[in-house]
Design a protein around this motif. Structure first.
Motif, PDB file in Angstrom:
ATOM      1  N   SER A  58       0.816  -1.212   0.000  1.00 28.72           N
ATOM      2  CA  SER A  58       0.000   0.000   0.000  1.00 28.72           C
ATOM      3  C   SER A  58       0.856   1.272   0.000  1.00 28.72           C
ATOM      4  CB  SER A  58      -0.926  -0.018   1.222  1.00 28.72           C
ATOM      5  OG  SER A  58      -1.819   1.060   1.164  1.00 28.72           O
ATOM      6  N   HIS A  59       0.561   2.164  -0.957  1.00 30.69           N
ATOM      7  CA  HIS A  59       1.313   3.411  -1.091  1.00 30.69           C
ATOM      8  C   HIS A  59       0.420   4.453  -1.781  1.00 30.69           C
ATOM      9  CE1 HIS A  59       1.962   1.118  -4.805  1.00 30.69           C
ATOM     10  NE2 HIS A  59       2.112   2.283  -5.417  1.00 30.69           N
ATOM     11  N   PRO A  60       0.738   5.756  -1.614  1.00 34.67           N
ATOM     12  CA  PRO A  60      -0.118   6.825  -2.149  1.00 34.67           C
ATOM     13  C   PRO A  60       0.380   7.367  -3.478  1.00 34.67           C
ATOM     14  CG  PRO A  60       1.445   7.776  -0.621  1.00 34.67           C
ATOM     15  CD  PRO A  60       1.769   6.301  -0.693  1.00 34.67           C
ATOM     16  N   HIS A  61      -0.529   8.061  -4.201  1.00 36.66           N
ATOM     17  CA  HIS A  61      -0.178   8.833  -5.398  1.00 36.66           C
ATOM     18  C   HIS A  61      -1.067  10.074  -5.456  1.00 36.66           C
ATOM     19  CE1 HIS A  61       2.440   5.868  -7.234  1.00 36.66           C
ATOM     20  NE2 HIS A  61       1.501   4.938  -7.185  1.00 36.66           N
ATOM     21  N   ARG A  62      -0.584  11.102  -6.136  1.00 29.72           N
ATOM     22  CA  ARG A  62      -1.414  12.272  -6.456  1.00 29.72           C
ATOM     23  C   ARG A  62      -0.878  12.937  -7.714  1.00 29.72           C
ATOM     24  NH1 ARG A  62      -2.867  17.126  -2.244  1.00 29.72           N
ATOM     25  NH2 ARG A  62      -4.619  15.718  -1.759  1.00 29.72           N
TER      26      ARG A  62
END
Length: 285
Positions: A58-62
């Protein structure tokens, strides 16, 4: 009609990402090595489980989109919106991070070949904070375009064949992306129209091929992003082994790019706000 020449060759460098997945990175290996609107192109491929089994937890992006194309293997996508995509041979995961997404991509096999590509496609400033989205594209949804001696899997964009426009699984968008996986028979040649409004590159991943420009023929380097110059046609000739390669093109955004890991915005202040949003749990709000 003008054939596109080779402008630059960017050999992929071996590195790792996620929880130690071995990859080859061409576009995006440094932040000044990009092809607007593309931020990064990774090739992953191994039959050794230790090279991929840890996956991408699990990891974020924008601020951009990711396009994952699986050639061999089995990968599971899950995100904070409840999407669950089963990515298998020939399938594509098209994810719009937009304002923010938190997801994971985890191998669903403990042995065998795992091979594919991930492309990062930038979004213009006006779209960076739009709602996140996800599309799981099955192999049968991707049109096959048959040419003399070649087959194109048209993931995105439109191609004119014998006076008829063939549309890929994904069309439109502000960058009007074109993404085709081309399989060529030995010693065959094809000419593919590519609008002169798009920046374009080739990525040879199997076999051997050359690019024709006027009377010149220059070899394509294996596992390298070949940036193409101006023109509206691409002429490719396969060698004795045949060839498999990606054709990727898109309309440039012509905006500043400020990247901090998995976040891509237009200014440092926007990156700092993104980091605060992630810290405070507001990235996906």
């Amino acid at each position: 009609m003008t054939l596109r020449p080779i402008k630059q060759i960017i050999p992929a460098l071996e590195t790792s990402d996620g929880a130690g997945v071995r990859i080859r990175r061409s576009i995006g290996q440094h932040q000044n090595i990009r092809l607007d609107p593309f931020l990064m192109l990774d090739e992953f491929g191994s039959d050794q489980p230790q090279d991929y089994i840890a996956g991408f937890p699990s990891h974020p992006h924008r601020g951009f989109e990711t396009v994952t194309y699986m050639i061999e293997g089995h990968m599971l996508h899950e995100d904070h919106m409840g999407n669950r995509g089963d990515l298998k041979n020939g399938g594509v995961q098209w994810m719009t991070a937009g304002r923010g997404i938190v997801h994971s991509e985890m191998p669903q096999q403990e042995a065998g070949q795992m091979r594919g590509f991930q492309l990062w496609l930038n979004l213009p400033a006006a779209e960076k904070m739009k709602p996140a989205g996800y599309r799981d594209i099955q192999p049968e949804e991707i049109p096959d375009v048959h040419l003399d001696g070649a087959r194109l899997k048209l993931i995105a964009g439109n191609i004119e064949v014998d006076g008829t426009i063939v549309s890929g699984a994904v069309t439109g968008g502000s960058t009007d992306p074109l993404y085709a996986d081309i399989h060529m028979e030995p010693n065959k040649a094809i000419t593919v129209p590519v609008s002169d409004q798009l920046n374009a590159m080739l990525y040879l991943y199997d076999g051997d091929a050359t690019l024709q420009h006027q009377a010149d023929r220059k070899p394509l380097k294996l596992s390298a992003a070949t940036i193409l110059g101006d023109g509206n046609q691409v002429r490719i000739e396969a060698g004795d082994q045949g060839a498999r390669l990606l054709l990727i093109a898109g309309k440039p955004i012509n905006e500043p790019v400020v990247q901090y890991g998995p976040f891509v915005m237009n200014t440092r202040e926007e990156i700092e706000q993104t980091l605060r949003d992630y810290r405070d749990g507001h990235l996906t709000a």
